[in-house]
Design a protein around this motif. Structure first.
Motif, PDB file in Angstrom:
ATOM      1  N   SER A 142      24.953  58.801  50.700  1.00  0.00           N
ATOM      2  CA  SER A 142      25.728  58.649  52.181  1.00  0.00           C
ATOM      3  C   SER A 142      27.100  59.649  51.869  1.00  0.00           C
ATOM      4  O   SER A 142      27.679  59.729  52.596  1.00  0.00           O
ATOM      5  CB  SER A 142      27.036  57.661  51.650  1.00  0.00           C
ATOM      6  N   ALA A 143      27.073  60.291  50.836  1.00  0.00           N
ATOM      7  CA  ALA A 143      28.135  61.062  50.181  1.00  0.00           C
ATOM      8  C   ALA A 143      28.090  62.558  51.525  1.00  0.00           C
ATOM      9  O   ALA A 143      28.915  62.955  52.069  1.00  0.00           O
ATOM     10  CB  ALA A 143      28.359  61.756  49.056  1.00  0.00           C
ATOM     11  N   CYS A 144      27.411  63.052  51.590  1.00  0.00           N
ATOM     12  CA  CYS A 144      27.222  64.362  52.518  1.00  0.00           C
ATOM     13  C   CYS A 144      27.022  64.078  53.717  1.00  0.00           C
ATOM     14  O   CYS A 144      27.222  65.400  54.384  1.00  0.00           O
ATOM     15  CB  CYS A 144      25.235  64.901  52.008  1.00  0.00           C
ATOM     16  N   LEU A 145      26.795  62.388  54.459  1.00  0.00           N
ATOM     17  CA  LEU A 145      27.136  62.347  55.280  1.00  0.00           C
ATOM     18  C   LEU A 145      28.215  61.786  55.854  1.00  0.00           C
ATOM     19  O   LEU A 145      28.612  62.751  56.974  1.00  0.00           O
ATOM     20  CB  LEU A 145      25.770  60.598  55.902  1.00  0.00           C
ATOM     21  N   THR A 146      28.931  61.568  55.041  1.00  0.00           N
ATOM     22  CA  THR A 146      30.367  61.663  54.705  1.00  0.00           C
ATOM     23  C   THR A 146      31.145  62.254  55.321  1.00  0.00           C
ATOM     24  O   THR A 146      31.496  62.884  56.559  1.00  0.00           O
ATOM     25  CB  THR A 146      31.372  60.676  53.581  1.00  0.00           C
ATOM     26  N   ILE A 147      30.916  63.966  54.999  1.00  0.00           N
ATOM     27  CA  ILE A 147      30.980  64.736  54.544  1.00  0.00           C
ATOM     28  C   ILE A 147      30.839  65.381  56.205  1.00  0.00           C
ATOM     29  O   ILE A 147      32.128  66.276  56.460  1.00  0.00           O
ATOM     30  CB  ILE A 147      31.101  65.826  53.106  1.00  0.00           C
ATOM     31  N   MET A 177      30.681  58.432  65.320  1.00  0.00           N
ATOM     32  CA  MET A 177      31.332  59.456  64.664  1.00  0.00           C
ATOM     33  C   MET A 177      32.171  58.304  63.713  1.00  0.00           C
ATOM     34  O   MET A 177      32.575  58.576  62.672  1.00  0.00           O
ATOM     35  CB  MET A 177      31.995  60.362  64.745  1.00  0.00           C
ATOM     36  N   LEU A 178      33.533  58.110  63.946  1.00  0.00           N
ATOM     37  CA  LEU A 178      34.778  57.193  63.945  1.00  0.00           C
ATOM     38  C   LEU A 178      33.632  55.838  62.730  1.00  0.00           C
ATOM     39  O   LEU A 178      33.545  55.936  61.772  1.00  0.00           O
ATOM     40  CB  LEU A 178      35.243  56.309  64.520  1.00  0.00           C
ATOM     41  N   VAL A 179      32.747  55.125  63.454  1.00  0.00           N
ATOM     42  CA  VAL A 179      32.003  54.395  62.456  1.00  0.00           C
ATOM     43  C   VAL A 179      31.165  54.702  61.497  1.00  0.00           C
ATOM     44  O   VAL A 179      31.614  54.514  61.001  1.00  0.00           O
ATOM     45  CB  VAL A 179      30.845  53.704  63.628  1.00  0.00           C
ATOM     46  N   ILE A 180      30.378  55.423  61.533  1.00  0.00           N
ATOM     47  CA  ILE A 180      29.788  56.038  60.689  1.00  0.00           C
ATOM     48  C   ILE A 180      30.548  56.889  59.659  1.00  0.00           C
ATOM     49  O   ILE A 180      30.054  56.445  58.392  1.00  0.00           O
ATOM     50  CB  ILE A 180      28.045  57.722  61.756  1.00  0.00           C
ATOM     51  N   ILE A 181      31.872  57.341  59.468  1.00  0.00           N
ATOM     52  CA  ILE A 181      32.486  57.774  58.986  1.00  0.00           C
ATOM     53  C   ILE A 181      32.895  56.815  57.594  1.00  0.00           C
ATOM     54  O   ILE A 181      32.685  56.488  56.412  1.00  0.00           O
ATOM     55  CB  ILE A 181      33.385  58.309  59.171  1.00  0.00           C
ATOM     56  N   LEU A 182      33.339  54.942  58.777  1.00  0.00           N
ATOM     57  CA  LEU A 182      33.451  54.260  58.068  1.00  0.00           C
ATOM     58  C   LEU A 182      33.129  53.847  56.762  1.00  0.00           C
ATOM     59  O   LEU A 182      32.606  52.900  55.910  1.00  0.00           O
ATOM     60  CB  LEU A 182      34.390  53.588  58.255  1.00  0.00           C
TER      61      LEU A 182
END
Length: 262
Positions: free
Chosen positions: A111-116, A246-251
């Motif tokens: 999750s951390a890697c995907l967020t970045i 992308m915005l949904v994925i970030i959240l």
């Protein structure tokens, strides 16, 4: 009810994935993580199979129709590298998983890697001028680029998604619609190699076979619908859909990171 939810998520993610070239796994993975319907390894495997089904349909359609947006001289070397990288990424995931007694910690790392990665892609899509646009022509460099993309994608269990689009835009100066079609070809090749590796090494996690069948079918039907929309929408509309996803994925990824740590 849980099965209906998973099928719906897989279908909608595949529609968006086929339109924007992000594969769908980058949406399926964090959404199912958020609902906590199964363990991390099973989600990664089923998400990968769904993405493979959708990307296989789109890749075949592009090849058979002679889609002008598909640049085979770029997509094939990238896909070859991504196929090898996909195998390495799977092994990396298995290694990282073995370091943690608690499987949820692996989910936190993903999750951390995907967020970045998603935040960087979001910023680049809004401000493409922050990075120079190149025109890589060397097949060897394309294979190496694909290798890196495959490792990251397989480790995160997302199939390719936003990092493929950013790489195709930055390194090959592709438009959004061109990048979307070529990304799906790369995703297909990398996911095929990843699945073969999983089967050969007998590292398939426990999962519900009915769920696999329904998710794979959802991926194919989502690919059919998404491909129709992709042909009708302008590059600007594809960009808006991509940014919204992308915005949904970030959240979701931020939420999942803290949930896994908790």
């Amino acid at each position: 009810m849980q099965l209906v939810l998973i099928v719906l998520v897989s279908f909608l993610a595949s529609v968006v994935g086929a339109i924007a070239g992000i594969g769908g796994g980058v949406i399926i993975k964090p959404v199912l993580d958020a609902f906590g319907v199964m363990d991390v390894a099973a989600i990664s495997f089923l998400s990968g199979c769904t993405v493979l089904s959708m990307s296989a349909y789109n890749a075949a359609g592009s090849l058979l129709s002679g889609d002008r947006n598909l640049k085979k001289e770029i997509a094939l070397p990238l896909g070859l590298g991504a196929a090898v990288g996909g195998v390495l990424g799977k092994n990396l995931f298995s290694y990282i998983s073995s370091l943690f007694e608690n499987a949820s910690r692996v989910g936190a790392v993903q999750s951390a890697c995907l967020t970045i990665i998603t935040v960087l892609t979001f910023i680049y899509t809004l401000k493409p001028s922050v990075l120079p646009s190149l025109r890589v022509k060397s097949p060897v460099l394309s294979v190496l680029n694909g290798l890196a993309l495959g490792v990251v994608s397989a480790f995160l269990g997302i199939g390719g998604g936003p990092i493929n689009l950013m790489a195709l835009s930055v390194l090959y100066s592709m438009s959004m619609k061109e990048a979307a079609q070529n990304s799906l070809m790369v995703i297909f090749l990398s996911q095929s190699a990843s699945l073969i590796s999983t089967l050969v090494t007998r590292s398939v996690p426990d999962f519900n076979i009915l769920m696999l069948i329904l998710m794979a079918l959802s991926g194919i039907f989502g690919g059919v619908v998404g491909r129709i929309f992709n042909k009708k929408l302008s590059g600007g509309h594809v960009r808006i859909i991509f940014l919204a996803a992308m915005l949904v994925i970030i959240l979701l990824s931020i939420r999942n990171f803290f949930a896994y740590l908790g």
